[in-house]
Design a protein around this motif. Structure first.
Motif, PDB file in Angstrom:
ATOM      1  N   LEU A   1       0.846  -1.304   0.064  1.00 23.09           N
ATOM      2  CA  LEU A   1      -0.101   0.016  -0.077  1.00 23.09           C
ATOM      3  C   LEU A   1       0.608   1.213  -0.187  1.00 23.09           C
ATOM      4  O   LEU A   1       0.302   2.398  -0.483  1.00 23.09           O
ATOM      5  CB  LEU A   1      -0.766   0.042   1.214  1.00 23.09           C
ATOM      6  N   LEU A   2       2.071   1.088   0.657  1.00 22.60           N
ATOM      7  CA  LEU A   2       2.735   2.236   0.480  1.00 22.60           C
ATOM      8  C   LEU A   2       3.115   2.812  -0.796  1.00 22.60           C
ATOM      9  O   LEU A   2       3.688   3.954  -1.028  1.00 22.60           O
ATOM     10  CB  LEU A   2       4.193   2.171   1.376  1.00 22.60           C
ATOM     11  N   SER A   3       3.384   1.830  -1.653  1.00 24.44           N
ATOM     12  CA  SER A   3       3.834   2.102  -2.925  1.00 24.44           C
ATOM     13  C   SER A   3       2.591   2.416  -3.954  1.00 24.44           C
ATOM     14  O   SER A   3       2.832   1.659  -5.130  1.00 24.44           O
ATOM     15  CB  SER A   3       4.806   0.917  -3.660  1.00 24.44           C
ATOM     16  N   SER A   4       1.499   2.788  -3.548  1.00 24.23           N
ATOM     17  CA  SER A   4       0.467   2.879  -4.269  1.00 24.23           C
ATOM     18  C   SER A   4      -0.224   4.186  -4.517  1.00 24.23           C
ATOM     19  O   SER A   4       0.360   5.327  -3.975  1.00 24.23           O
ATOM     20  CB  SER A   4      -0.709   1.938  -3.681  1.00 24.23           C
ATOM     21  N   ALA A   5      -1.275   4.487  -5.186  1.00 29.73           N
ATOM     22  CA  ALA A   5      -1.842   5.445  -5.414  1.00 29.73           C
ATOM     23  C   ALA A   5      -3.423   5.233  -5.492  1.00 29.73           C
ATOM     24  O   ALA A   5      -3.761   4.348  -5.609  1.00 29.73           O
ATOM     25  CB  ALA A   5      -1.641   6.356  -6.641  1.00 29.73           C
ATOM     26  N   ILE A   6      -4.112   6.348  -5.256  1.00 30.99           N
ATOM     27  CA  ILE A   6      -5.699   6.127  -5.296  1.00 30.99           C
ATOM     28  C   ILE A   6      -6.247   6.992  -6.391  1.00 30.99           C
ATOM     29  O   ILE A   6      -5.993   8.249  -6.364  1.00 30.99           O
ATOM     30  CB  ILE A   6      -6.417   6.670  -3.899  1.00 30.99           C
ATOM     31  N   ILE A   7      -7.142   6.329  -7.020  1.00 24.79           N
ATOM     32  CA  ILE A   7      -7.636   6.969  -8.309  1.00 24.79           C
ATOM     33  C   ILE A   7      -9.097   6.741  -8.552  1.00 24.79           C
ATOM     34  O   ILE A   7      -9.687   5.979  -7.560  1.00 24.79           O
ATOM     35  CB  ILE A   7      -7.195   6.613  -9.707  1.00 24.79           C
ATOM     36  N   GLU A   8      -9.859   7.504  -9.125  1.00 28.09           N
ATOM     37  CA  GLU A   8     -11.308   7.571  -8.952  1.00 28.09           C
ATOM     38  C   GLU A   8     -11.839   7.110 -10.621  1.00 28.09           C
ATOM     39  O   GLU A   8     -11.250   7.678 -11.394  1.00 28.09           O
ATOM     40  CB  GLU A   8     -12.201   8.734  -8.516  1.00 28.09           C
TER      41      GLU A   8
ATOM     42  N   VAL B   1      -7.360   1.399  -5.625  1.00 28.06           N
ATOM     43  CA  VAL B   1      -5.732   1.362  -5.235  1.00 28.06           C
ATOM     44  C   VAL B   1      -5.040   0.793  -6.376  1.00 28.06           C
ATOM     45  O   VAL B   1      -5.367  -0.120  -7.097  1.00 28.06           O
ATOM     46  CB  VAL B   1      -5.432   0.430  -4.212  1.00 28.06           C
ATOM     47  N   VAL B   2      -4.010   1.780  -6.980  1.00 27.75           N
ATOM     48  CA  VAL B   2      -3.173   1.326  -8.153  1.00 27.75           C
ATOM     49  C   VAL B   2      -1.866   1.595  -7.714  1.00 27.75           C
ATOM     50  O   VAL B   2      -1.328   2.188  -6.836  1.00 27.75           O
ATOM     51  CB  VAL B   2      -3.734   2.501  -9.460  1.00 27.75           C
ATOM     52  N   PRO B   3      -0.982   1.053  -8.696  1.00 32.98           N
ATOM     53  CA  PRO B   3       0.583   1.296  -8.271  1.00 32.98           C
ATOM     54  C   PRO B   3       1.066   2.618  -8.817  1.00 32.98           C
ATOM     55  O   PRO B   3       0.432   3.350  -9.525  1.00 32.98           O
ATOM     56  CB  PRO B   3       1.227   0.463  -9.323  1.00 32.98           C
ATOM     57  N   ALA B   4       1.666   2.907  -7.769  1.00 32.39           N
ATOM     58  CA  ALA B   4       2.448   4.568  -7.816  1.00 32.39           C
ATOM     59  C   ALA B   4       3.128   4.665  -9.116  1.00 32.39           C
ATOM     60  O   ALA B   4       3.505   3.758  -9.602  1.00 32.39           O
ATOM     61  CB  ALA B   4       3.072   4.834  -6.619  1.00 32.39           C
ATOM     62  N   ALA B   5       3.004   5.996  -9.581  1.00 30.61           N
ATOM     63  CA  ALA B   5       3.837   6.304 -10.544  1.00 30.61           C
ATOM     64  C   ALA B   5       5.341   6.194 -10.751  1.00 30.61           C
ATOM     65  O   ALA B   5       5.862   6.027 -11.662  1.00 30.61           O
ATOM     66  CB  ALA B   5       3.430   7.689 -11.135  1.00 30.61           C
TER      67      ALA B   5
ATOM     68  N   ASN C   1       0.319  13.905  -4.152  1.00 33.70           N
ATOM     69  CA  ASN C   1      -0.645  13.853  -5.441  1.00 33.70           C
ATOM     70  C   ASN C   1      -1.201  12.308  -5.209  1.00 33.70           C
ATOM     71  O   ASN C   1      -0.516  11.258  -5.627  1.00 33.70           O
ATOM     72  CB  ASN C   1       0.273  13.699  -6.563  1.00 33.70           C
ATOM     73  N   LEU C   2      -2.544  12.294  -4.809  1.00 35.71           N
ATOM     74  CA  LEU C   2      -3.057  10.889  -4.419  1.00 35.71           C
ATOM     75  C   LEU C   2      -3.170   9.987  -5.649  1.00 35.71           C
ATOM     76  O   LEU C   2      -3.315   8.837  -5.413  1.00 35.71           O
ATOM     77  CB  LEU C   2      -4.453  11.278  -3.784  1.00 35.71           C
ATOM     78  N   ALA C   3      -3.424  10.725  -6.850  1.00 35.50           N
ATOM     79  CA  ALA C   3      -3.499   9.978  -8.087  1.00 35.50           C
ATOM     80  C   ALA C   3      -2.269   9.216  -8.671  1.00 35.50           C
ATOM     81  O   ALA C   3      -2.307   8.367  -9.423  1.00 35.50           O
ATOM     82  CB  ALA C   3      -4.356  10.797  -9.006  1.00 35.50           C
ATOM     83  N   GLU C   4      -1.060   9.959  -8.224  1.00 34.27           N
ATOM     84  CA  GLU C   4       0.186   9.596  -8.603  1.00 34.27           C
ATOM     85  C   GLU C   4       1.060   8.806  -7.557  1.00 34.27           C
ATOM     86  O   GLU C   4       1.533   7.667  -8.048  1.00 34.27           O
ATOM     87  CB  GLU C   4       1.129  10.879  -9.018  1.00 34.27           C
ATOM     88  N   GLY C   5       0.633   9.172  -6.419  1.00 35.64           N
ATOM     89  CA  GLY C   5       1.551   8.401  -5.288  1.00 35.64           C
ATOM     90  C   GLY C   5       3.101   8.409  -5.386  1.00 35.64           C
ATOM     91  O   GLY C   5       3.448   9.582  -6.488  1.00 35.64           O
ATOM     92  N   PRO C   6       3.868   8.044  -4.708  1.00 37.35           N
ATOM     93  CA  PRO C   6       3.601   7.169  -3.853  1.00 37.35           C
ATOM     94  C   PRO C   6       2.991   7.797  -2.552  1.00 37.35           C
ATOM     95  O   PRO C   6       3.419   8.813  -2.582  1.00 37.35           O
ATOM     96  CB  PRO C   6       4.834   6.346  -3.157  1.00 37.35           C
ATOM     97  N   LEU C   7       2.377   7.030  -1.475  1.00 38.82           N
ATOM     98  CA  LEU C   7       1.799   7.685  -0.606  1.00 38.82           C
ATOM     99  C   LEU C   7       2.647   7.510   0.723  1.00 38.82           C
ATOM    100  O   LEU C   7       1.875   7.655   2.172  1.00 38.82           O
ATOM    101  CB  LEU C   7       0.322   7.032  -0.276  1.00 38.82           C
ATOM    102  N   ILE C   8       3.609   7.626   0.572  1.00 41.41           N
ATOM    103  CA  ILE C   8       4.700   7.835   1.655  1.00 41.41           C
ATOM    104  C   ILE C   8       5.946   8.530   1.134  1.00 41.41           C
ATOM    105  O   ILE C   8       6.417   8.393   0.016  1.00 41.41           O
ATOM    106  CB  ILE C   8       5.074   6.376   2.300  1.00 41.41           C
TER     107      ILE C   8
END
Length: 438
Positions: free
Chosen positions: A53-60, A67-71, A94-101
């Motif tokens: 999850l730390l290496s992910s992004a969130i898209i709509e 939950v998708v892989p980070a850019a 950037n929630l859509a690009e990530g990573p979220l850490i």
């Protein structure tokens, strides 16, 4: 592409509006000496890869969050000489690009900033333990599940328990009322910029209660003392009831806990424990007519018991578990950590609550002190029926009794009281008031 959990979807809706730093969860670790930057960089990358999850992004897509892989991968960054830790923690994701850490090194200080969409309070300990193991040359045991497995299990629990949660909340849920604190009415339930007041509440160990329950009861009693006929606070509860404790993710929810003025500790504890079987279902999925807010109530409480801080290559590190990101959800957001000896607290507050925030912390500490002193009196007299206005001498006490109470107050509360105080103010309320005035 995996569908986000119900908790992630609700948080994404709120976080997409304003003040994103309110959902940042920083961890600040200071090494005893300059760390090996290369080794630390490899350890940070490895821990981000280990916990998907730390290496992910969130898209709509069409109103559904995924939950998708980070850019790009999470990597350690060495901060420049003109950068500040506060700015790093508050910097938006950037929630859509990530990573979220993010990992940033400021001299000897490592600043880890994760978004609440993939992180909770216990995740801080999991991350630090894995990071320390990797930095020290150990290889952590493989995780038994993947992020996809965990999200699927979360969806299954939601489907299994939603009906029971809907039934439980029917007739119980109502919009939390405003709360008056020291004469000021607080209504804020959204998020925005805030400030922080650190303090150390004297939370006593009481028979039959956890420290968390004691602190929560004190918050409710303090708010009731301001004249609030009904008190509802938002309470953060862990949803890690199944699965391994070594997983990183947003395994927490906020549920409302209410009490009527004059409710005792036992009643509040009963209300709290009634919630536990339903914590896997976010309130918004159990009660349909809830307007989205960042906080359930103007005042919220979060409490976490800490484990042992790991060593980095055999050396101690200093950890700020309550680092502040500059944003607050609601008007007063009390966060506390318990290392088994001391409870350390951080009261985050909105601009609207600024005039009363420190007063609330002082009144909360005064109530906890009174509760602790009363517990000592009851222990010394071996009588659970003693009240805060009962006279020591009418109870059969004498100067020896007073010295026993004094010794225990010094040992457990760090408060020194002169024996003359007991003759001038021979009640719990009298002693506490005289001590505070002195």
């Amino acid at each position: 592409m995996i569908q986000a959990s119900a908790v992630q979807h609700g948080m994404w809706l709120a976080a997409a509006r304003v003040a994103p730093a309110a959902y940042h969860m920083p961890l600040v670790v200071t090494f005893a000496r300059d760390p090996d930057t290369g080794l630390l960089a490899k350890s940070c990358a490895a821990v981000a890869e280990r916990h998907g999850l730390l290496s992910s992004a969130i898209i709509e897509r069409d109103g559904i969050t995924y939950v998708v892989p980070a850019a790009f991968p999470a990597a350690l960054r060495v901060a420049g000489p003109d950068e500040s830790i506060a700015e790093e923690i508050a910097r938006p994701f950037n929630l859509a690009e990530g990573p979220l850490i993010r990992f940033a090194l400021f001299g000897r200080t490592l600043v880890v900033t994760a978004h609440h969409l993939v992180f909770d309070g216990q995740s801080k300990e999991v991350l630090l333990r894995d990071l320390a193991a990797l930095y020290s040359g150990a290889i952590p045991e493989p995780l038994p599940t993947t992020a996809a497995d965990d999200l699927a299990a979360d969806a299954a629990r939601l489907a299994e328990r939603r009906g029971a949660a809907e039934e439980f909340w029917t007739g119980r849920w109502s919009e939390p009322p405003p709360l008056v604190v020291a004469g000021l009415e607080l209504t804020g339930r959204d998020h925005g910029p805030g400030q922080v007041h650190p303090f150390t509440p004297p939370v006593p160990d009481l028979p039959g209660l956890t420290r968390f329950e004691t602190l929560l009861a004190a918050v409710h009693a303090t708010l009731a003392a301001y004249g609030n006929p009904r008190v509802t606070t938002g309470v953060d509860l862990s949803t890690r009831e199944r699965g391994p404790a070594g997983v990183i993710g947003p395994y927490a929810t906020e549920l409302p806990v209410g009490s009527e003025s004059g409710a005792d500790l036992t009643e509040l504890r009963r209300h709290l424990r009634e919630l536990y079987p339903h914590r896997a279902v976010p309130l918004a999925r159990a009660v349909r007519r809830i307007r989205p807010h960042a906080a359930l109530a103007p005042v919220s409480v979060s409490y976490r018991r800490l484990g042992e801080t790991p060593l980095f290559d055999g050396e101690l590190v200093e950890v700020d578990w309550l680092a502040f990101a500059g944003g607050v959800r609601g008007d007063l957001q009390l966060q506390a950590v318990d290392d088994g000896t001391t409870v350390t607290a951080s009261l985050r507050y909105s601009p609207a609550a600024a005039p009363v925030a420190e007063r609330f912390a002082q009144d909360l500490c005064a109530h906890l002190t009174r509760t602790a002193v009363l517990a000592i009196w009851r222990e010394v007299f071996n009588s659970p029926e003693i009240g805060p206005d009962d006279d020591l001498f009418d109870l059969g006490g004498d100067s020896l009794t007073a010295t026993q109470i004094i010794a225990r107050m010094r040992k457990h509360l760090g408060i020194d009281v002169d024996i003359d105080t007991f003759f001038d103010h021979p009640t719990v309320n009298g002693v506490v008031h005289a001590t505070a005035a002195g």
